[in-house]
Design a protein around this motif. Structure first.
Motif, PDB file in Angstrom:
ATOM      1  N   TYR A 123       0.912  -1.425  -0.065  1.00 36.35           N
ATOM      2  CA  TYR A 123      -0.228   0.011  -0.050  1.00 36.35           C
ATOM      3  C   TYR A 123       1.005   1.218  -0.167  1.00 36.35           C
ATOM      4  O   TYR A 123       0.468   2.280  -0.732  1.00 36.35           O
ATOM      5  CB  TYR A 123      -0.981  -0.006   1.085  1.00 36.35           C
ATOM      6  N   ILE A 124       1.755   1.211   0.820  1.00 40.23           N
ATOM      7  CA  ILE A 124       3.008   2.275   0.928  1.00 40.23           C
ATOM      8  C   ILE A 124       3.571   2.584  -0.511  1.00 40.23           C
ATOM      9  O   ILE A 124       3.767   3.543  -1.212  1.00 40.23           O
ATOM     10  CB  ILE A 124       3.836   2.381   1.934  1.00 40.23           C
ATOM     11  N   GLU A 125       4.348   1.384  -0.892  1.00 44.36           N
ATOM     12  CA  GLU A 125       4.787   1.258  -2.206  1.00 44.36           C
ATOM     13  C   GLU A 125       4.164   1.889  -3.436  1.00 44.36           C
ATOM     14  O   GLU A 125       4.513   2.929  -4.094  1.00 44.36           O
ATOM     15  CB  GLU A 125       5.360   0.006  -2.708  1.00 44.36           C
ATOM     16  N   ASN A 126       2.794   1.692  -3.435  1.00 46.54           N
ATOM     17  CA  ASN A 126       1.722   2.059  -4.310  1.00 46.54           C
ATOM     18  C   ASN A 126       1.614   3.771  -4.366  1.00 46.54           C
ATOM     19  O   ASN A 126       1.539   4.229  -5.335  1.00 46.54           O
ATOM     20  CB  ASN A 126       0.335   1.409  -4.403  1.00 46.54           C
ATOM     21  N   LYS A 127       1.571   4.011  -3.261  1.00 53.31           N
ATOM     22  CA  LYS A 127       0.977   5.538  -2.552  1.00 53.31           C
ATOM     23  C   LYS A 127       2.471   6.399  -3.256  1.00 53.31           C
ATOM     24  O   LYS A 127       2.295   7.303  -3.919  1.00 53.31           O
ATOM     25  CB  LYS A 127       0.932   5.760  -1.294  1.00 53.31           C
ATOM     26  N   VAL A 128       3.649   5.783  -3.097  1.00 56.26           N
ATOM     27  CA  VAL A 128       4.777   6.548  -3.603  1.00 56.26           C
ATOM     28  C   VAL A 128       5.161   6.377  -5.090  1.00 56.26           C
ATOM     29  O   VAL A 128       6.075   7.055  -5.392  1.00 56.26           O
ATOM     30  CB  VAL A 128       5.841   6.518  -2.375  1.00 56.26           C
ATOM     31  N   GLY A 129       4.999   5.336  -5.455  1.00 55.29           N
ATOM     32  CA  GLY A 129       5.093   5.071  -6.766  1.00 55.29           C
ATOM     33  C   GLY A 129       6.556   4.261  -6.767  1.00 55.29           C
ATOM     34  O   GLY A 129       7.238   4.461  -7.985  1.00 55.29           O
ATOM     35  N   LEU A 130       6.871   3.535  -5.759  1.00 51.12           N
ATOM     36  CA  LEU A 130       8.320   2.944  -5.988  1.00 51.12           C
ATOM     37  C   LEU A 130       8.338   1.541  -5.429  1.00 51.12           C
ATOM     38  O   LEU A 130       7.418   1.253  -4.331  1.00 51.12           O
ATOM     39  CB  LEU A 130       9.214   3.754  -4.950  1.00 51.12           C
ATOM     40  N   ASP A 131       9.004   0.682  -6.173  1.00 53.44           N
ATOM     41  CA  ASP A 131       9.019  -0.610  -5.463  1.00 53.44           C
ATOM     42  C   ASP A 131      10.301  -0.711  -4.660  1.00 53.44           C
ATOM     43  O   ASP A 131      11.538  -0.438  -5.095  1.00 53.44           O
ATOM     44  CB  ASP A 131       9.553  -1.774  -6.603  1.00 53.44           C
ATOM     45  N   LEU A 132      10.018  -1.030  -3.374  1.00 54.04           N
ATOM     46  CA  LEU A 132      11.398  -0.961  -2.387  1.00 54.04           C
ATOM     47  C   LEU A 132      11.374  -2.204  -1.985  1.00 54.04           C
ATOM     48  O   LEU A 132      10.751  -2.816  -1.138  1.00 54.04           O
ATOM     49  CB  LEU A 132      10.855   0.215  -1.193  1.00 54.04           C
ATOM     50  N   LYS A 133      12.775  -2.690  -2.210  1.00 51.14           N
ATOM     51  CA  LYS A 133      13.172  -3.908  -1.406  1.00 51.14           C
ATOM     52  C   LYS A 133      14.301  -3.371  -0.417  1.00 51.14           C
ATOM     53  O   LYS A 133      15.317  -3.088  -0.787  1.00 51.14           O
ATOM     54  CB  LYS A 133      13.962  -4.786  -2.468  1.00 51.14           C
ATOM     55  N   LEU A 134      13.794  -3.435   0.711  1.00 53.57           N
ATOM     56  CA  LEU A 134      14.573  -2.907   1.730  1.00 53.57           C
ATOM     57  C   LEU A 134      15.910  -3.693   2.241  1.00 53.57           C
ATOM     58  O   LEU A 134      15.938  -5.130   2.026  1.00 53.57           O
ATOM     59  CB  LEU A 134      13.880  -2.740   3.230  1.00 53.57           C
TER      60      LEU A 134
END
Length: 250
Positions: A123-134
Motif C-alpha cells: 500500500y505504501i509502495e503504491n502511494k509513493v510509486g516505488l518498489d522498495l526492497k529494503l
C-alpha cells in the motif's frame, strides 16, 4: 432435439460461471496509483464494494454486477445528494490483472488506474510509486515509535536513475516547503526527537544515499532513522500501520 435442450440447460450455467470467474479477478483491495491526481481506495467483495474517495471526503458502498465489459453499480450506503443511486462504469485489466482501469461509460478514455494491494507495505509502495526492497542486516533493529516525529523519505531507482520522494511529493524540489512547516509545528522540547525516516531500496549505493543525506542535512531536522527489512511490519491488513524497524544513522 435432445442436444438443443441440453444446450439450453448448460448455456446459462456456463455464462454464470464465466461471470463468477471474472468477478473473482476483482475481489480484494485496490488503490489509485501515485500518478493519479486523486486518492481512491476500493475493497471489492463478492457482491458489494466499499469506496474511500479523497475528492468526496467520504466512504460509500455499492452493489456491483458484471455486464459484458461494464460494471453496474447500485448505491448501498452513501449521501444520495452526492452519489447517484445507479450508474455504469467501463473497466479494463492489464495482462496480469493486478492493474484495473476504470472510466465512466460516457468518457472516451480511462481516467482512473488502480493497483491490486496484498499487504500494508505494498500500500505504501503504491502511494509513493516505488518498489522498495529494503536492505537486510543481522544487527538488532530498533522500533521508531513516535511517528508524529517522523518525516518520511523514500529512495529508490527507476531505469537506473536515483529517485527520492516524500509522502506528498514525487521529488525533493519542494522539500523545504514541507519540512519547515513540519518542524515548526512541533513544540521546542520535541525538536530533538524529529527524524528523517529513510525507506531505501537495496539497489541504492551508499554514495547515492550520502548524496541525499547531504541535501537533507541543510534542513533543521538533523537525525536519520533507516528502515531495514523485517517480516514484522508486513500485514495482510492493507491499511495497517507500518512498524518502523531500523537503525539510527549519521
Amino acid at each position: 432435439m435432445k442436444k438443443r435442450i441440453l444446450a439450453i440447460i448448460i448455456l446459462p450455467f456456463f455464462f454464470s460461471c464465466k461471470k463468477e470467474n471474472i468477478k473473482s479477478d476483482f475481489i480484494g483491495n485496490w488503490s489509485s496509483t501515485s500518478d493519479m491526481n486523486i486518492e481512491i481506495d476500493i475493497k471489492f467483495f463478492k457482491d458489494s464494494m466499499v469506496v474511500d474517495n479523497s475528492i468526496m471526503y467520504d466512504t460509500y458502498s455499492d452493489n456491483w454486477k458484471i455486464r459484458d465489459s461494464k460494471i453496474e453499480l447500485t448505491l448501498l450506503r452513501g449521501d444520495t445528494s452526492i452519489f447517484n443511486n445507479k450508474h455504469i462504469i467501463d473497466y479494463e485489466f492489464n495482462l496480469t490483472k493486478d492493474t484495473l482501469l476504470i472510466k465512466s461509460e460516457n468518457d472516451s478514455i480511462f481516467r482512473l488506474k488502480l493497483k491490486k494491494i496484498k499487504n500494508n507495505f505494498e500500500y505504501i509502495e503504491n502511494k509513493v510509486g516505488l518498489d522498495l526492497k529494503l536492505p537486510e542486516t543481522s544487527e538488532k533493529l530498533t522500533e521508531f515509535r513516535n511517528k508524529e516525529f517522523a518525516f518520511n523519505i523514500y529512495i529508490g531507482k527507476k531505469n537506473d536513475s536515483l529517485i527520492a520522494r516524500t509522502d506528498n511529493s514525487h521529488n525533493l524540489n519542494r522539500l523545504k516547503y514541507e519540512v519547515f512547516p513540519f518542524y515548526y509545528s512541533k513544540k521546542e522540547k520535541n525538536i530533538d526527537s524529529l527524524n528523517f525516516i529513510l525507506f531505501t531500496d537495496n539497489s541504492v549505493h551508499q554514495n547515492e544515499l550520502d548524496s541525499i543525506k547531504t541535501i537533507l542535512k541543510k534542513l533543521p531536522i538533523k537525525s536519520f532513522f533507516r528502515i531495514y527489512n523485517s517480516e514484522k511490519y508486513v500485514k495482510n491488513d492493507w491499511k495497517a500501520e507500518i512498524k518502523l524497524l531500523g537503525k539510527y544513522e549519521n
